[in-house]
Design a protein around this motif. Structure first.
Motif, mmCIF file in Angstrom:
data_model
loop_
_atom_site.group_PDB
_atom_site.id
_atom_site.type_symbol
_atom_site.label_atom_id
_atom_site.label_comp_id
_atom_site.label_asym_id
_atom_site.label_seq_id
_atom_site.Cartn_x
_atom_site.Cartn_y
_atom_site.Cartn_z
ATOM 1 N N ASN A 73 107.797 4.192 138.268
ATOM 2 C CA ASN A 73 107.043 4.743 139.401
ATOM 3 C C ASN A 73 107.831 4.511 140.687
ATOM 4 O O ASN A 73 107.501 5.056 141.731
ATOM 5 C CB ASN A 73 105.664 4.080 139.518
ATOM 6 N N PHE A 113 103.267 8.317 140.889
ATOM 7 C CA PHE A 113 101.835 8.024 140.792
ATOM 8 C C PHE A 113 101.110 8.214 142.120
ATOM 9 O O PHE A 113 100.128 7.535 142.398
ATOM 10 C CB PHE A 113 101.590 6.617 140.213
ATOM 11 N N LYS A 133 97.811 10.294 140.504
ATOM 12 C CA LYS A 133 97.803 9.659 139.180
ATOM 13 C C LYS A 133 97.417 10.637 138.071
ATOM 14 O O LYS A 133 98.075 10.691 137.033
ATOM 15 C CB LYS A 133 96.814 8.481 139.231
ATOM 16 N N THR A 134 96.364 11.427 138.322
ATOM 17 C CA THR A 134 95.892 12.350 137.289
ATOM 18 C C THR A 134 96.999 13.325 136.899
ATOM 19 O O THR A 134 97.261 13.543 135.716
ATOM 20 C CB THR A 134 94.656 13.128 137.806
ATOM 21 N N ASP A 171 100.298 13.043 137.420
ATOM 22 C CA ASP A 171 101.452 12.366 136.820
ATOM 23 C C ASP A 171 101.153 11.938 135.384
ATOM 24 O O ASP A 171 101.996 12.087 134.498
ATOM 25 C CB ASP A 171 101.875 11.155 137.674
ATOM 26 N N GLU A 172 99.967 11.436 135.158
ATOM 27 C CA GLU A 172 99.633 11.010 133.795
ATOM 28 C C GLU A 172 99.630 12.208 132.840
ATOM 29 O O GLU A 172 100.055 12.093 131.698
ATOM 30 C CB GLU A 172 98.289 10.287 133.779
ATOM 31 N N LEU A 217 97.119 2.174 134.484
ATOM 32 C CA LEU A 217 96.918 3.460 133.801
ATOM 33 C C LEU A 217 95.423 3.743 133.659
ATOM 34 O O LEU A 217 94.617 2.818 133.501
ATOM 35 C CB LEU A 217 97.590 3.425 132.424
ATOM 36 N N SER A 218 95.081 5.027 133.690
ATOM 37 C CA SER A 218 93.664 5.385 133.618
ATOM 38 C C SER A 218 93.120 5.188 132.200
ATOM 39 O O SER A 218 93.878 5.181 131.222
ATOM 40 C CB SER A 218 93.476 6.844 134.018
ATOM 41 N N PHE A 278 94.190 8.044 129.983
ATOM 42 C CA PHE A 278 95.551 7.929 129.460
ATOM 43 C C PHE A 278 95.580 6.927 128.306
ATOM 44 O O PHE A 278 96.138 7.183 127.243
ATOM 45 C CB PHE A 278 96.502 7.479 130.583
#
Ligand code: GRF
Length: 193
Positions: free
Chosen positions: A45, A67, A70-71, A73-74, A98-99, A102
Motif C-alpha cells: 500500500n 487503499f 479500499k473497496t 482496491d480490494e 482488510l474488509s 475481502f
C-alpha cells in the motif's frame, strides 16, 4: 485446505507496507525444494516500502494499491489474485485492515504474522504493552486472518524471554529473529499432509 502435490508450488501473494524482512525471508524459503510455495505477487500500500526492493531484486511482480479507496482496491486485488491463480495470501507487516468482504472471499487462505503471543496484545505497539505490563515472556504468532483483528485461528507461536533492562528495540529484534523462523514453519505445517 489447499493440497500441495510436490510438483506445482502454491502461488502466494505477500502484502507488505514497510521494511519487508519477513518478505525477504519468505522469498528465500520459497526457493527451497521443500517449500510448498512460490511467491507470484507482492502488494504494497506504500510505494516507498523498503520491502519492494526484495520483490524487484528477485523479479517478483509487484503492485502498489494505496487503499485510498479500499473497496475499489480490494476488488482490483481480488481480480488480480484470481487471474494469477493465487491460492494463499501472506500478510507480512501490512498496515491496512482488510474488509470483512475481502477476508470472507479469501476465507481460510490469508495468514498473518503478529509480534506478540496472541491473544495478548492485539493491534499496535505490542512490545511497548508487553514491557509496560512487566511480562516475563513475549513472542510472535502466525495465525489465519479473520474479520476480527488479530483474532483468527493460531497456527504457530514462539515465546521469547523478556530480560532485565529489555527495551522495545531489543525485544523487537529478538522477536523478529523468531518471526523469520515460524512463518515458514507455519506454512509447512498447513500444507503438510
Ligand atoms: C513484523 O514485526 C510483524 O510481526 C508485524 O510487522 C512487522 C513487519 O516487519 N506484523 P517486516 O516489514 O517484515 O520487516
Amino acid at each position: 485446505m489447499i493440497k500441495f502435490s510436490g510438483l506445482n508450488k502454491i502461488k502466494v501473494c505477500v502484502f507488505i507496507s514497510g521494511t519487508g524482512s519477513n518478505l525477504k525471508n519468505l522469498i528465500k524459503f520459497s526457493f527451497l525444494k521443500k517449500s510448498p510455495i512460490k511467491i507470484s505477487i507482492v502488494i504494497s500500500n506504500n510505494p516507498k516500502a523498503k520491502g519492494l526492493i526484495h520483490a524487484r531484486k528477485y523479479q517478483i511482480r509487484n503492485k502498489i494499491f494505496r487503499f485510498r479507496n479500499k473497496t475499489d482496491d480490494e476488488k482490483k486485488i481480488l481480480n488480480l489474485l484470481k487471474s494469477n491463480d493465487v491460492k494463499l495470501v501472506c500478510l507480512a507487516g501490512f498496515m491496512k485492515i482488510l474488509s470483512r468482504k475481502f477476508i470472507n472471499t479469501f476465507d481460510g487462505k490469508i495468514l498473518n504474522i503478529h509480534p506478540s503471543l496472541l491473544p495478548k496484545y492485539k493491534g499496535l505497539n505490542t512490545h511497548q504493552k508487553a514491557l509496560k505490563n512487566k511480562e516475563k515472556y513475549s513472542g510472535c504468532t502466525v495465525h489465519y486472518v479473520s474479520p476480527k483483528l488479530d483474532s483468527g485461528r493460531i497456527i504457530l507461536q514462539k515465546k521469547v524471554r523478556i530480560v532485565k533492562n529489555e527495551t522495545i528495540k531489543s525485544l523487537a529484534k529478538k522477536i523478529q529473529i523468531q518471526e523469520h523462523k515460524i512463518y515458514p514453519k507455519a506454512i509447512l505445517k498447513i500444507f503438510s499432509p
